[in-house]
Design a protein around this motif. Sequence first.
Motif, PDB file in Angstrom:
ATOM      1  N   ASP A 102      -1.316   2.417  -2.205  1.00 27.16           N
ATOM      2  CA  ASP A 102      -0.364   1.413  -1.714  1.00 27.16           C
ATOM      3  C   ASP A 102      -0.326   1.418  -0.191  1.00 27.16           C
ATOM      4  O   ASP A 102      -1.100   2.097   0.474  1.00 27.16           O
ATOM      5  CB  ASP A 102       1.037   1.680  -2.290  1.00 27.16           C
ATOM      6  CG  ASP A 102       1.464   3.128  -2.062  1.00 27.16           C
ATOM      7  OD1 ASP A 102       0.853   3.785  -1.201  1.00 27.16           O
ATOM      8  OD2 ASP A 102       2.384   3.598  -2.740  1.00 27.16           O
ATOM      9  N   GLU A 103       0.604   0.652   0.327  1.00 22.51           N
ATOM     10  CA  GLU A 103       0.734   0.480   1.767  1.00 22.51           C
ATOM     11  C   GLU A 103       1.039   1.794   2.489  1.00 22.51           C
ATOM     12  O   GLU A 103       0.437   2.109   3.510  1.00 22.51           O
ATOM     13  CB  GLU A 103       1.877  -0.512   1.984  1.00 22.51           C
ATOM     14  CG  GLU A 103       1.885  -1.198   3.314  1.00 22.51           C
ATOM     15  CD  GLU A 103       3.035  -2.183   3.349  1.00 22.51           C
ATOM     16  OE1 GLU A 103       2.838  -3.310   2.880  1.00 22.51           O
ATOM     17  OE2 GLU A 103       4.117  -1.798   3.822  1.00 22.51           O
ATOM     18  N   LEU A 104       1.966   2.564   1.894  1.00 22.19           N
ATOM     19  CA  LEU A 104       2.378   3.813   2.534  1.00 22.19           C
ATOM     20  C   LEU A 104       1.208   4.787   2.650  1.00 22.19           C
ATOM     21  O   LEU A 104       1.049   5.467   3.668  1.00 22.19           O
ATOM     22  CB  LEU A 104       3.524   4.452   1.735  1.00 22.19           C
ATOM     23  CG  LEU A 104       4.167   5.682   2.386  1.00 22.19           C
ATOM     24  CD1 LEU A 104       4.835   5.300   3.695  1.00 22.19           C
ATOM     25  CD2 LEU A 104       5.188   6.310   1.456  1.00 22.19           C
ATOM     26  N   GLU A 105       0.392   4.815   1.617  1.00 23.68           N
ATOM     27  CA  GLU A 105      -0.756   5.707   1.647  1.00 23.68           C
ATOM     28  C   GLU A 105      -1.729   5.303   2.756  1.00 23.68           C
ATOM     29  O   GLU A 105      -2.308   6.143   3.434  1.00 23.68           O
ATOM     30  CB  GLU A 105      -1.458   5.673   0.287  1.00 23.68           C
ATOM     31  CG  GLU A 105      -2.253   6.926   0.002  1.00 23.68           C
ATOM     32  CD  GLU A 105      -2.620   7.032  -1.459  1.00 23.68           C
ATOM     33  OE1 GLU A 105      -3.786   6.759  -1.766  1.00 23.68           O
ATOM     34  OE2 GLU A 105      -1.753   7.374  -2.267  1.00 23.68           O
ATOM     35  N   THR A 106      -1.874   4.005   2.927  1.00 23.44           N
ATOM     36  CA  THR A 106      -2.726   3.497   4.000  1.00 23.44           C
ATOM     37  C   THR A 106      -2.173   3.921   5.355  1.00 23.44           C
ATOM     38  O   THR A 106      -2.905   4.373   6.232  1.00 23.44           O
ATOM     39  CB  THR A 106      -2.783   1.958   3.923  1.00 23.44           C
ATOM     40  OG1 THR A 106      -2.986   1.577   2.581  1.00 23.44           O
ATOM     41  CG2 THR A 106      -3.902   1.414   4.775  1.00 23.44           C
ATOM     42  N   MET A 107      -0.851   3.803   5.504  1.00 24.14           N
ATOM     43  CA  MET A 107      -0.208   4.181   6.765  1.00 24.14           C
ATOM     44  C   MET A 107      -0.400   5.671   7.045  1.00 24.14           C
ATOM     45  O   MET A 107      -0.648   6.068   8.175  1.00 24.14           O
ATOM     46  CB  MET A 107       1.296   3.887   6.701  1.00 24.14           C
ATOM     47  CG  MET A 107       1.625   2.435   6.747  1.00 24.14           C
ATOM     48  SD  MET A 107       1.051   1.673   8.283  1.00 24.14           S
ATOM     49  CE  MET A 107       1.381  -0.026   7.913  1.00 24.14           C
ATOM     50  N   LYS A 108      -0.291   6.458   5.981  1.00 27.04           N
ATOM     51  CA  LYS A 108      -0.472   7.900   6.148  1.00 27.04           C
ATOM     52  C   LYS A 108      -1.880   8.206   6.624  1.00 27.04           C
ATOM     53  O   LYS A 108      -2.084   9.096   7.445  1.00 27.04           O
ATOM     54  CB  LYS A 108      -0.200   8.623   4.827  1.00 27.04           C
ATOM     55  CG  LYS A 108       1.268   8.845   4.567  1.00 27.04           C
ATOM     56  CD  LYS A 108       1.433   9.666   3.303  1.00 27.04           C
ATOM     57  CE  LYS A 108       2.862   9.666   2.828  1.00 27.04           C
ATOM     58  NZ  LYS A 108       2.927   9.972   1.386  1.00 27.04           N
ATOM     59  N   GLU A 167       4.799  -3.868  12.112  1.00 26.46           N
ATOM     60  CA  GLU A 167       5.568  -4.735  11.234  1.00 26.46           C
ATOM     61  C   GLU A 167       4.605  -5.446  10.295  1.00 26.46           C
ATOM     62  O   GLU A 167       3.725  -6.182  10.733  1.00 26.46           O
ATOM     63  CB  GLU A 167       6.344  -5.745  12.070  1.00 26.46           C
ATOM     64  CG  GLU A 167       7.456  -6.390  11.301  1.00 26.46           C
ATOM     65  CD  GLU A 167       8.183  -7.440  12.134  1.00 26.46           C
ATOM     66  OE1 GLU A 167       8.033  -7.436  13.381  1.00 26.46           O
ATOM     67  OE2 GLU A 167       8.874  -8.266  11.532  1.00 26.46           O
ATOM     68  N   VAL A 168       4.757  -5.193   9.007  1.00 28.30           N
ATOM     69  CA  VAL A 168       3.848  -5.798   8.029  1.00 28.30           C
ATOM     70  C   VAL A 168       4.338  -7.199   7.688  1.00 28.30           C
ATOM     71  O   VAL A 168       5.499  -7.393   7.354  1.00 28.30           O
ATOM     72  CB  VAL A 168       3.766  -4.923   6.764  1.00 28.30           C
ATOM     73  CG1 VAL A 168       2.872  -5.569   5.721  1.00 28.30           C
ATOM     74  CG2 VAL A 168       3.250  -3.541   7.112  1.00 28.30           C
ATOM     75  N   LEU A 216      -8.087  -3.477   5.925  1.00 29.57           N
ATOM     76  CA  LEU A 216      -7.652  -2.815   4.695  1.00 29.57           C
ATOM     77  C   LEU A 216      -6.727  -3.713   3.886  1.00 29.57           C
ATOM     78  O   LEU A 216      -6.164  -3.299   2.882  1.00 29.57           O
ATOM     79  CB  LEU A 216      -6.947  -1.494   5.021  1.00 29.57           C
ATOM     80  CG  LEU A 216      -7.854  -0.382   5.568  1.00 29.57           C
ATOM     81  CD1 LEU A 216      -7.034   0.800   6.028  1.00 29.57           C
ATOM     82  CD2 LEU A 216      -8.861   0.061   4.521  1.00 29.57           C
ATOM     83  N   GLY A 217      -6.553  -4.930   4.349  1.00 26.37           N
ATOM     84  CA  GLY A 217      -5.790  -5.913   3.589  1.00 26.37           C
ATOM     85  C   GLY A 217      -4.313  -5.978   3.935  1.00 26.37           C
ATOM     86  O   GLY A 217      -3.525  -6.545   3.205  1.00 26.37           O
ATOM     87  N   ILE A 218      -3.927  -5.382   5.065  1.00 26.30           N
ATOM     88  CA  ILE A 218      -2.524  -5.433   5.469  1.00 26.30           C
ATOM     89  C   ILE A 218      -2.414  -6.233   6.764  1.00 26.30           C
ATOM     90  O   ILE A 218      -2.950  -5.841   7.790  1.00 26.30           O
ATOM     91  CB  ILE A 218      -1.940  -4.016   5.679  1.00 26.30           C
ATOM     92  CG1 ILE A 218      -1.990  -3.225   4.369  1.00 26.30           C
ATOM     93  CG2 ILE A 218      -0.522  -4.084   6.198  1.00 26.30           C
ATOM     94  CD1 ILE A 218      -1.589  -1.788   4.512  1.00 26.30           C
ATOM     95  N   ASN A 219      -1.741  -7.357   6.664  1.00 26.80           N
ATOM     96  CA  ASN A 219      -1.571  -8.222   7.816  1.00 26.80           C
ATOM     97  C   ASN A 219      -0.336  -7.761   8.592  1.00 26.80           C
ATOM     98  O   ASN A 219       0.759  -7.725   8.043  1.00 26.80           O
ATOM     99  CB  ASN A 219      -1.402  -9.657   7.304  1.00 26.80           C
ATOM    100  CG  ASN A 219      -1.452 -10.652   8.419  1.00 26.80           C
ATOM    101  OD1 ASN A 219      -1.563 -10.282   9.588  1.00 26.80           O
ATOM    102  ND2 ASN A 219      -1.366 -11.920   8.067  1.00 26.80           N
ATOM    103  N   SER A 220      -0.519  -7.387   9.839  1.00 28.58           N
ATOM    104  CA  SER A 220       0.611  -6.789  10.546  1.00 28.58           C
ATOM    105  C   SER A 220       0.692  -7.218  12.006  1.00 28.58           C
ATOM    106  O   SER A 220      -0.221  -7.827  12.538  1.00 28.58           O
ATOM    107  CB  SER A 220       0.488  -5.264  10.492  1.00 28.58           C
ATOM    108  OG  SER A 220      -0.712  -4.874  11.116  1.00 28.58           O
ATOM    109  N   THR A 221       1.818  -6.890  12.608  1.00 27.65           N
ATOM    110  CA  THR A 221       2.007  -7.073  14.036  1.00 27.65           C
ATOM    111  C   THR A 221       2.301  -5.689  14.606  1.00 27.65           C
ATOM    112  O   THR A 221       3.170  -4.998  14.097  1.00 27.65           O
ATOM    113  CB  THR A 221       3.214  -7.986  14.324  1.00 27.65           C
ATOM    114  OG1 THR A 221       3.143  -9.109  13.455  1.00 27.65           O
ATOM    115  CG2 THR A 221       3.231  -8.437  15.763  1.00 27.65           C
ATOM    116  N   VAL A 222       1.571  -5.305  15.642  1.00 28.86           N
ATOM    117  CA  VAL A 222       1.769  -3.975  16.201  1.00 28.86           C
ATOM    118  C   VAL A 222       2.219  -4.102  17.652  1.00 28.86           C
ATOM    119  O   VAL A 222       1.588  -4.774  18.455  1.00 28.86           O
ATOM    120  CB  VAL A 222       0.476  -3.136  16.130  1.00 28.86           C
ATOM    121  CG1 VAL A 222       0.718  -1.747  16.676  1.00 28.86           C
ATOM    122  CG2 VAL A 222      -0.042  -3.061  14.709  1.00 28.86           C
ATOM    123  N   THR A 223       3.342  -3.464  17.953  1.00 29.72           N
ATOM    124  CA  THR A 223       3.805  -3.439  19.338  1.00 29.72           C
ATOM    125  C   THR A 223       4.014  -1.989  19.746  1.00 29.72           C
ATOM    126  O   THR A 223       4.215  -1.129  18.900  1.00 29.72           O
ATOM    127  CB  THR A 223       5.133  -4.207  19.498  1.00 29.72           C
ATOM    128  OG1 THR A 223       6.030  -3.766  18.477  1.00 29.72           O
ATOM    129  CG2 THR A 223       4.920  -5.696  19.385  1.00 29.72           C
TER     130      THR A 223
END
Lengths: 138, 152
Positions: free
Chosen positions: B54-60, B148-149, B127-134
Amino acid sequence: MAFCIAVIGKDNAPLYLTTSDMEQELELQYHVNAALDVVEEKCLIGKGAPESKELYLGLLYSTENHKIYGFVTNTRVKFIVVIDSSNVALRENEVRAIFRNLHLLYTDAICNPFYIPGESLTSKKFDRAVQKLMSGTA
Amino acid sequence: MSEEILFDCLHAEIVNYCLDSNKEHDLATLEYIGFTTGYRLIERLTREVSRFKDELETMKFICTDFWMLIYKKQVDNLRTNNHGMYVVQDKAFRFLTRISPGTKQLEHAPKFVAFTCGLVRGALSNLGINSTVTAEVQSIPACKFHIEVNRN
């Protein structure tokens, strides 16, 4: 040793497809397209199950003359390899090796700054290496 | 150790090059270079990694392995509100560790974090997660990245 090697992008658009026999190209393309449904299923059903954690998906389905194997990267790029059913000498390990090498080649091709992600792979170097992989001389 | 300094030097040069070629101090080019790098790089880095659940695993993965490979350390803190907002905190961010801490230097900080914002965004995007990074720099060399996803 393989009949056909295909790379399919994340939106299921074909990025690269090569066959060993031009005569059969249409039939093989059909097999590759049909395999995509199985790939999708495999990725969906096994959510959380241990076997789905692996990038290698194993045998997707087989027909009278062909065996179709699949592999999906973390970035949802699919690799499909079609193999002759009558070739019993080809073991699972060798199929895995084909995918591993294909993945290596693909990552190298992607890192080329002149390649635009999502476009079809036209790199000659990649093509040559895949041809080698297909004939089993790599 | 000698090969590690090369990346620092290259990054510093990219920053200089991008800011010299435009007068408005536009960080978009720098961010875009980061994006394309991250997009291509992640394909290579996830080669030996099993599929993300899932998303959290990707973040990790981004916070540990990805950070480790690029910045030679893991992030110090990852927090999430479970609604698509992630805060990654690095108390000694590699590109800021060679800058002396001070208020005068603080105004130059954004140009050293823009590349990384793009890098993370590119990696997540592939990885399939559309995000904004600041990024937020309050005191050198600590840095916070807000991811921010966009879920639609």
